[in-house]
Enzyme design. Structure first.
Site, mmCIF file in Angstrom:
data_model
loop_
_atom_site.group_PDB
_atom_site.id
_atom_site.type_symbol
_atom_site.label_atom_id
_atom_site.label_comp_id
_atom_site.label_asym_id
_atom_site.label_seq_id
_atom_site.Cartn_x
_atom_site.Cartn_y
_atom_site.Cartn_z
ATOM 1 N N HIS A 99 -5.056 -12.930 5.936
ATOM 2 C CA HIS A 99 -4.155 -11.775 5.855
ATOM 3 C C HIS A 99 -2.773 -12.319 5.502
ATOM 4 O O HIS A 99 -2.408 -13.419 5.937
ATOM 5 C CB HIS A 99 -3.958 -11.078 7.200
ATOM 6 C CG HIS A 99 -5.177 -10.595 7.905
ATOM 7 N ND1 HIS A 99 -5.987 -11.401 8.653
ATOM 8 C CD2 HIS A 99 -5.698 -9.348 8.019
ATOM 9 C CE1 HIS A 99 -6.952 -10.681 9.193
ATOM 10 N NE2 HIS A 99 -6.811 -9.431 8.818
ATOM 11 N N ASP A 102 -0.966 -13.837 8.460
ATOM 12 C CA ASP A 102 -1.460 -15.106 9.029
ATOM 13 C C ASP A 102 -0.749 -16.295 8.411
ATOM 14 O O ASP A 102 -0.692 -17.360 9.011
ATOM 15 C CB ASP A 102 -2.950 -15.347 8.703
ATOM 16 C CG ASP A 102 -3.835 -14.187 9.013
ATOM 17 O OD1 ASP A 102 -3.512 -13.433 9.932
ATOM 18 O OD2 ASP A 102 -4.873 -14.039 8.322
ATOM 19 N N GLU A 230 -14.298 -2.841 5.475
ATOM 20 C CA GLU A 230 -14.992 -3.446 6.621
ATOM 21 C C GLU A 230 -15.115 -2.400 7.730
ATOM 22 O O GLU A 230 -14.126 -2.050 8.368
ATOM 23 C CB GLU A 230 -14.191 -4.665 7.101
ATOM 24 C CG GLU A 230 -14.885 -5.423 8.209
ATOM 25 C CD GLU A 230 -14.138 -6.695 8.595
ATOM 26 O OE1 GLU A 230 -13.634 -7.403 7.693
ATOM 27 O OE2 GLU A 230 -14.071 -6.972 9.795
ATOM 28 N N GLU A 266 -19.523 -6.860 9.578
ATOM 29 C CA GLU A 266 -19.313 -7.869 10.633
ATOM 30 C C GLU A 266 -20.324 -7.683 11.757
ATOM 31 O O GLU A 266 -20.551 -6.565 12.210
ATOM 32 C CB GLU A 266 -17.882 -7.739 11.166
ATOM 33 C CG GLU A 266 -17.563 -8.727 12.267
ATOM 34 C CD GLU A 266 -16.075 -8.856 12.530
ATOM 35 O OE1 GLU A 266 -15.297 -8.882 11.553
ATOM 36 O OE2 GLU A 266 -15.696 -8.930 13.704
ATOM 37 N N HIS A 269 -19.035 -5.861 14.856
ATOM 38 C CA HIS A 269 -18.733 -4.443 14.616
ATOM 39 C C HIS A 269 -20.028 -3.628 14.576
ATOM 40 O O HIS A 269 -20.066 -2.489 15.053
ATOM 41 C CB HIS A 269 -17.984 -4.275 13.298
ATOM 42 C CG HIS A 269 -16.663 -4.985 13.233
ATOM 43 N ND1 HIS A 269 -15.843 -4.917 12.142
ATOM 44 C CD2 HIS A 269 -16.022 -5.773 14.133
ATOM 45 C CE1 HIS A 269 -14.744 -5.634 12.360
ATOM 46 N NE2 HIS A 269 -14.838 -6.173 13.560
ATOM 47 N N ASP A 294 -18.921 -10.811 7.674
ATOM 48 C CA ASP A 294 -18.117 -11.522 8.660
ATOM 49 C C ASP A 294 -19.086 -11.934 9.752
ATOM 50 O O ASP A 294 -19.679 -11.084 10.432
ATOM 51 C CB ASP A 294 -17.011 -10.619 9.230
ATOM 52 C CG ASP A 294 -15.744 -10.678 8.399
ATOM 53 O OD1 ASP A 294 -15.747 -11.328 7.332
ATOM 54 O OD2 ASP A 294 -14.732 -10.062 8.820
ATOM 55 N N ASP A 305 -15.009 -6.440 21.074
ATOM 56 C CA ASP A 305 -15.171 -7.280 19.885
ATOM 57 C C ASP A 305 -14.722 -8.694 20.225
ATOM 58 O O ASP A 305 -13.592 -9.078 19.942
ATOM 59 C CB ASP A 305 -14.303 -6.670 18.766
ATOM 60 C CG ASP A 305 -14.577 -7.261 17.406
ATOM 61 O OD1 ASP A 305 -15.637 -7.888 17.233
ATOM 62 O OD2 ASP A 305 -13.737 -7.090 16.513
ATOM 63 N N ASP A 307 -15.646 -11.609 19.157
ATOM 64 C CA ASP A 307 -15.486 -12.545 18.031
ATOM 65 C C ASP A 307 -15.858 -13.983 18.379
ATOM 66 O O ASP A 307 -15.119 -14.921 18.069
ATOM 67 C CB ASP A 307 -14.030 -12.532 17.527
ATOM 68 C CG ASP A 307 -13.692 -11.266 16.749
ATOM 69 O OD1 ASP A 307 -14.616 -10.614 16.216
ATOM 70 O OD2 ASP A 307 -12.495 -10.933 16.659
ATOM 71 N N ASP A 337 -15.512 -14.927 11.006
ATOM 72 C CA ASP A 337 -14.461 -14.136 11.659
ATOM 73 C C ASP A 337 -14.674 -14.332 13.154
ATOM 74 O O ASP A 337 -15.075 -13.418 13.880
ATOM 75 C CB ASP A 337 -14.578 -12.663 11.239
ATOM 76 C CG ASP A 337 -13.338 -11.871 11.611
ATOM 77 O OD1 ASP A 337 -12.511 -12.422 12.365
ATOM 78 O OD2 ASP A 337 -13.206 -10.723 11.162
HETATM 79 C C1 XLS Z 1 -11.091 -7.054 13.097
HETATM 80 C C2 XLS Z 1 -11.558 -7.417 11.772
HETATM 81 C C3 XLS Z 1 -10.575 -8.230 10.941
HETATM 82 C C4 XLS Z 1 -10.968 -8.144 9.496
HETATM 83 C C5 XLS Z 1 -9.876 -8.467 8.552
HETATM 84 O O1 XLS Z 1 -11.851 -6.688 13.963
HETATM 85 O O2 XLS Z 1 -12.771 -8.090 11.886
HETATM 86 O O3 XLS Z 1 -10.541 -9.539 11.403
HETATM 87 O O4 XLS Z 1 -12.058 -8.950 9.223
HETATM 88 O O5 XLS Z 1 -8.778 -7.646 8.687
HETATM 89 NI NI NI Z 2 -13.795 -9.001 10.309
HETATM 90 NI NI NI Z 3 -13.713 -7.916 13.891
#
Ligand code: XLS
Ligand code: NI
Ligand code: NI
Length: 434
Positions: A99, A102, A230, A266, A269, A294, A305, A307, A337
């Site tokens: 992003h 980042d 996404e 993802e 998600h 992702d 989430d 991750d 991700d």
């Molecule tokens: C957040 C998303 C983010 C996207 C990119 O939950 O996964 O990381 O992949 O903005």
């Molecule tokens: Ni993501």
């Molecule tokens: Ni995410």
């Protein structure tokens, strides 16, 4: 060279019997799987935000990581880039994703942000040239800064819409400059907390108009890669508009964008939406909008989430099985991700998290390929639908009316006999491979 990863060797493939922590047991980029190199199947990418920008905070406490590049200056952003490219090289990861927020320091206004982004992406361009690392996708962070608190494209304030559109333009420019292969739009705060203050129909129109403008712009500058939405059902807002793949498809159809925009799916998600990862991938493939993934994993108890890095081969296998059936990753890739747990402080943790994730994906890919090559599952699936191959069945589907069908049911005394779905037998077949 920075000394951040001092003492950590280049990660190489050593095979399943290796006892070294710093080695791949399954990810062998050169290995041919179904006629294609493994690295070309998987197309791994590192997510800049989790690996280099996230400080290790949670709702109960702040930063746990000490990184020499933390701070909001251009000099530190350059050090961060040095370390990032060192990590891509150590892991042999072909791609990265970022992003705007980042990678560049936050400026005092839009113009300064854009100048900072240009400066740092020029530096990326040099590094990419030197190392061969490529950009899988770029994206705009339209959710962290408080100006996006009530959404970006869907904000009640037209100034926020304007600021967001201008920001996405600069991020598409940056992605295009770096020859990114896709551009991602995750909804961020496009959603709502309460209907008491929300005009849902209006916000949906705003989101649609915004996306049409992004597509137009990408075309005008000759950006080749697909734009990817996404989906995510909740977090940060209570009701995210891009709930899941099917919801996104309905939205794209509504604005005539179903042939322009695809999805980045993802794992975490999908789970939050009450689906499985493979369900979301198969749905996207069936609708012709599958783009990229992702890769991560949620904690199944926390309902959030989280991750985490993937570590479950059977789950990953089913995801790659659907991907292979859909023709594999083309412009898309496997973007981690995923972030460390906040107690995983060491540089080695960051490397080994990716090593583990890459190995799990390689195992999953190989198991999925073996399952497809074996063919039993696909044969069984075909047998289950074999009746539809008969011409009478196709004719009924295409041309017969309800009256015609009723007449035939009477005439032939059609009286269906249930057949086993054989789920457990099929699961046993899967278990032979992973
Ligand atoms: C957040 C998303 C983010 C996207 C990119 O939950 O996964 O990381 O992949 O903005
Ligand atoms: Ni993501
Ligand atoms: Ni995410």
């Amino acid at each position: 060279m920075t000394d951040f990863f001092a003492g950590i060797p280049q990660i190489k493939y050593e095979g399943p019997d290796s006892t070294s922590e710093f080695a791949f047991r399954y990810y062998n980029p050169d290995e041919i799987v179904m006629g294609k190199r493994m690295d070309k199947h998987l197309r791994f990418a590192t997510a800049y935000w989790h690996s280099f920008a996230w400080p290790g905070g949670d709702p109960f406490g702040g930063q746990t990581f000490e990184r020499p590049w933390f701070g909001d200056t251009m000099d530190l952003a350059l050090i961060k880039a040095d370390v990032a490219f060192e990590m891509f090289a150590l892991l042999g990861q072909p791609y990265f994703c970022f992003h705007d927020a980042d990678v560049r320091p936050e400026g005092k206004n839009f113009a300064e942000n854009t100048a900072n982004l240009e400066r740092i992406t020029d530096y990326f361009a040099q590094k990419m040239e030197q190392t061969g690392t490529k950009l899988l996708w770029g994206t705009a962070n339209l959710f962290s800064n408080c100006r996006f608190m009530a959404g970006a494209a869907t904000n009640p304030d037209p100034d926020v819409f304007a600021y967001s559109a201008a920001t996405v333009k600069t991020c598409i420019d940056a992605t295009h400059k770096l020859q990114g292969e896709n551009y991602v739009l995750w909804g961020g705060r496009e959603g709502y907390e309460t209907l008491l203050n929300t005009d849902l129909a209006r916000e949906r129109q705003q989101a649609g108009r915004f996306l049409c403008k992004a597509v137009d712009y990408a075309h005008r500058i000759g950006f080749k890669g697909p734009l990817l939405i996404e989906p995510k059902p909740q977090e940060p807002t209570k009701h995210q508009y891009d709930y899941d793949v099917a919801t996104v498809y309905g939205f794209l159809k509504d604005f005539g964008l179903e042939n322009e925009v695809k999805v980045n799916i993802e794992q975490g998600h999908a789970i939050l939406a009450g689906h499985s990862f493979e369900h979301e991938i198969a749905t996207a493939a069936a609708l012709g909008i599958f783009g990229s993934i992702d890769m991560n994993r949620n904690d199944y108890q926390s309902g959030w989430d989280t991750d985490q890095f993937p570590n479950n081969t059977p789950e990953v296998t089913m995801a790659y099985y659907e991907i292979l059936k859909a023709g594999g990753l083309t412009t898309g890739g496997t973007n981690f991700d995923a972030k460390l747990r906040r107690q995983s402080l060491d540089p080695a943790d960051l490397i080994l998290a990716h090593v583990g994730g890459m190995d799990i994906c390689a195992r999953g890919l190989k198991a999925a390929a073996a399952m497809l090559e074996d063919g039993t599952l696909e044969d069984r699936r075909q047998e289950r639908y074999a009746g539809w191959d008969e011409s009478g069945a196709q004719e009924m589907l295409e041309t017969a009316s309800f009256e015609d069908i009723e007449a035939r049911v009477r005439e032939e005394d059609i009286n269906p006999h249930p057949k086993s779905g054989a789920q457990e037998r099929l699961e046993n077949i899967v278990n032979r491979f992973c």
